[in-house]
Design an enzyme around this catalytic site. Sequence first.
Site, short mmCIF file in Angstrom:
data_model
loop_
_atom_site.label_atom_id
_atom_site.label_comp_id
_atom_site.label_asym_id
_atom_site.label_seq_id
_atom_site.Cartn_x
_atom_site.Cartn_y
_atom_site.Cartn_z
N ALA A 66 0.90 -1.15 0.01
CA ALA A 66 0.06 0.12 -0.03
C ALA A 66 1.02 1.06 -0.07
O ALA A 66 1.35 1.84 0.95
CB ALA A 66 -0.91 -0.06 1.24
N SER A 67 1.40 1.67 -1.13
CA SER A 67 2.42 2.61 -1.18
C SER A 67 2.27 3.90 -1.40
O SER A 67 3.30 4.91 -0.70
CB SER A 67 3.50 2.00 -2.22
OG SER A 67 2.78 2.34 -3.62
N PRO A 75 1.68 7.91 -0.50
CA PRO A 75 2.51 8.68 -1.66
C PRO A 75 3.81 8.35 -1.83
O PRO A 75 4.58 8.89 -2.57
CB PRO A 75 2.41 10.17 -1.11
CG PRO A 75 2.51 9.92 0.40
CD PRO A 75 1.82 8.50 0.57
N GLY A 76 4.33 7.06 -1.29
CA GLY A 76 5.53 6.84 -1.76
C GLY A 76 6.80 7.04 -0.74
O GLY A 76 7.94 6.86 -0.80
N LYS A 116 7.62 5.56 2.14
CA LYS A 116 8.35 4.42 2.55
C LYS A 116 8.95 3.67 1.25
O LYS A 116 10.04 2.95 1.39
CB LYS A 116 7.58 3.53 3.49
CG LYS A 116 7.07 4.10 4.51
CD LYS A 116 6.25 3.58 5.50
CE LYS A 116 5.79 4.52 6.57
NZ LYS A 116 4.62 5.17 6.28
N GLU A 133 -0.44 0.27 -5.48
CA GLU A 133 -1.38 1.19 -5.01
C GLU A 133 -2.76 1.19 -5.91
O GLU A 133 -2.50 1.53 -7.06
CB GLU A 133 -0.80 2.68 -5.32
CG GLU A 133 -1.57 3.95 -4.69
CD GLU A 133 -2.52 3.68 -3.30
OE1 GLU A 133 -1.72 3.54 -2.31
OE2 GLU A 133 -3.57 3.52 -3.09
N ASP A 135 1.95 -0.87 4.97
CA ASP A 135 1.75 0.22 5.83
C ASP A 135 0.03 0.41 5.35
O ASP A 135 0.08 1.04 4.40
CB ASP A 135 2.43 1.42 5.18
CG ASP A 135 2.50 2.51 5.87
OD1 ASP A 135 2.40 2.26 7.19
OD2 ASP A 135 2.68 3.58 5.35
N CYS A 153 -0.94 4.04 11.00
CA CYS A 153 -0.74 5.59 11.64
C CYS A 153 -1.90 5.90 12.76
O CYS A 153 -2.37 6.76 12.78
CB CYS A 153 -0.50 6.53 10.76
SG CYS A 153 -1.35 6.54 9.44
C1 LIG Z 1 -1.26 4.68 5.02
S1 LIG Z 1 -1.31 4.95 3.38
C2 LIG Z 1 0.30 4.46 2.78
C3 LIG Z 1 1.34 5.33 2.98
C4 LIG Z 1 2.73 5.01 2.29
N1 LIG Z 1 3.26 3.64 2.61
C5 LIG Z 1 3.82 5.91 2.32
O1 LIG Z 1 4.57 5.87 3.40
O2 LIG Z 1 4.13 6.94 1.76
C6 LIG Z 1 -2.35 3.67 2.71
C7 LIG Z 1 -2.54 3.29 1.53
O3 LIG Z 1 -3.22 1.95 1.08
C8 LIG Z 1 -3.80 2.18 -0.10
N2 LIG Z 1 -4.99 1.12 -0.12
C9 LIG Z 1 -6.38 1.27 0.17
N3 LIG Z 1 -6.97 0.17 -0.04
C10 LIG Z 1 -6.02 -0.78 -0.53
C11 LIG Z 1 -6.15 -2.08 -0.77
N4 LIG Z 1 -7.29 -2.74 -0.61
N5 LIG Z 1 -4.99 -2.74 -0.98
C12 LIG Z 1 -3.75 -1.83 -0.93
N6 LIG Z 1 -3.73 -0.75 -0.74
C13 LIG Z 1 -4.95 0.04 -0.36
C14 LIG Z 1 -4.52 3.70 0.17
O4 LIG Z 1 -5.05 4.27 -1.25
C15 LIG Z 1 -3.35 4.44 0.60
O5 LIG Z 1 -2.51 4.89 -0.16
#
Ligand SMILES: C[S@@+](CC[C@H](N)C(=O)[O-])C[C@H]1O[C@@H](n2cnc3c(N)ncnc32)[C@H](O)[C@@H]1O
Length: 454
Positions: free
Chosen positions: A126-127, A129-130, A132, A149, A193, A246
């Site tokens: 779940a990457s 805005p990137g 991590k 994503e 994440d 978070c």
């Molecule tokens: C907490 S954010 C990730 C932040 C990211 N890891 C970073 O450090 O920049 C969670 C992400 O999970 C995505 N998400 C939502 N549903 C999801 C799914 N079913 N599978 C994977 N990712 C999903 C969201 O769109 C969001 O971008």
Amino acid sequence: MSISERFITYYRETFFSWDEEWLQKFLSTIITPLKKSFRINISKISIENLLIRLKNQGYIPFETWISNVFSFERTIDFNPFERRLGFSLEHLLWYIYIQELAAAHSVHILSDWKIHNDSFLILDMASSPGWKTTQLSEQYPKSFIIANEPTRERIPQLLQNLDRMGSINIGVTLYPGQYFATSPETFDRILLDAPCSWEWTIFKTTDAVKNWHIKNVKTISRLQEKLLESACISLKTWGEMVYSTCTLNQIENEWVLDSMMRKFPWCFEITFQKRYWPHIDGTGWFFVSKIRKLLSVEGKKLKIQKNINEEIIPLSKHEQSLVFDFFHSSDIQEYVFYKFKHKLLAVRLSESLELVRNNFYCMRFGEEVGNIEEGKIVWTHYAGKTLVSSKVPSMILPDDEGILDLYFRWEKIYLNTNLRWYINLYYDWQRIGLDYINETGILSNFFPPSWRRK
Ligand SMILES: C[S@@+](CC[C@H](N)C(=O)[O-])C[C@H]1O[C@@H](n2cnc3c(N)ncnc32)[C@H](O)[C@@H]1O
């Protein structure tokens, strides 16, 4: 701002029943904006050098408990060219990344604070805005990382960050994370994440406070369970993963982990777990746990999909010779080149490239370093970002903030030289990247236009 009673009651009952004073301290801290912090990319610049550069521009950095992460303030008197940190040369050149302190921790936990030279296949499930993903790329420079994503609106921000930080060892996919359960025993490392209830945005918006309801939290925790299950299946036995959110509530954290342990008894062990409290740790809200896979678990394996990225193809002999016109072979021995339509892609050599190319549809694969047009290659900025051609001469931009500012604004700059070709441009001992001097002696700025200073 008033905090929802439902929220307060949950936290009082779950964590603070023994101490009303700590609850009040917690509640008063969470509505205060967090201190800003940045992470230094030590593969590009030393910590000392970077701090000197920022101090000279009026920033005051403060050490944190992560050696390459600093919080910062600004002095009041700025010189006329000073901009927000996000527009500084250091930010544009991928020396620093603005990132919250606790959030910067989860990749360190996964990598045991080390830089690894293994050729792993890593999934960032779940990457966007990137933040991590770029950190994974720094900690695992020789691995290939799938930045996944599924939320379309969040893709542009991911791509923009990958552009700036470089994505030579990254492929971007758009699957719901649950999909990876169809690829058992595939990834050496996984970062999940997870999407969460966004409790931590409390200090930014009243929405998270108004909308806090245990029902919503439970709904999102069911999604988190499915994503974690998918990660459990697709992780290789003896592989490691990090699950982080978070949020601080137990429903999205311990409950999700408990459900995994019940589903797959004896198959996993939790080797690290920490909850970051804003009023204790001085960070944003964060929960992180590290998990090791001990035994394989059942998944539904899809039929092997051959050639899913059929438009990403190896170069012809002629195209390869064009690449060698520009680079010495020693410059690019760690990279592989592919073609996607007329685009030339460079990817860091890694054992899993073919596995990825055959099985996961990538909307981006490595870095787009050139365009193949009428039998020749027109190189882009990215050809000089991660790759360095020793055939290309170097030129230094005069040591003058005003000229650098003109450069970032795409204004015309004449360089006193007869050279009419590509150059490696330097400023203040820092390599800015690849540019071109045209037939009238004007420097053509190859930086992506979206990075232009306004
Ligand atoms: C907490 S954010 C990730 C932040 C990211 N890891 C970073 O450090 O920049 C969670 C992400 O999970 C995505 N998400 C939502 N549903 C999801 C799914 N079913 N599978 C994977 N990712 C999903 C969201 O769109 C969001 O971008």
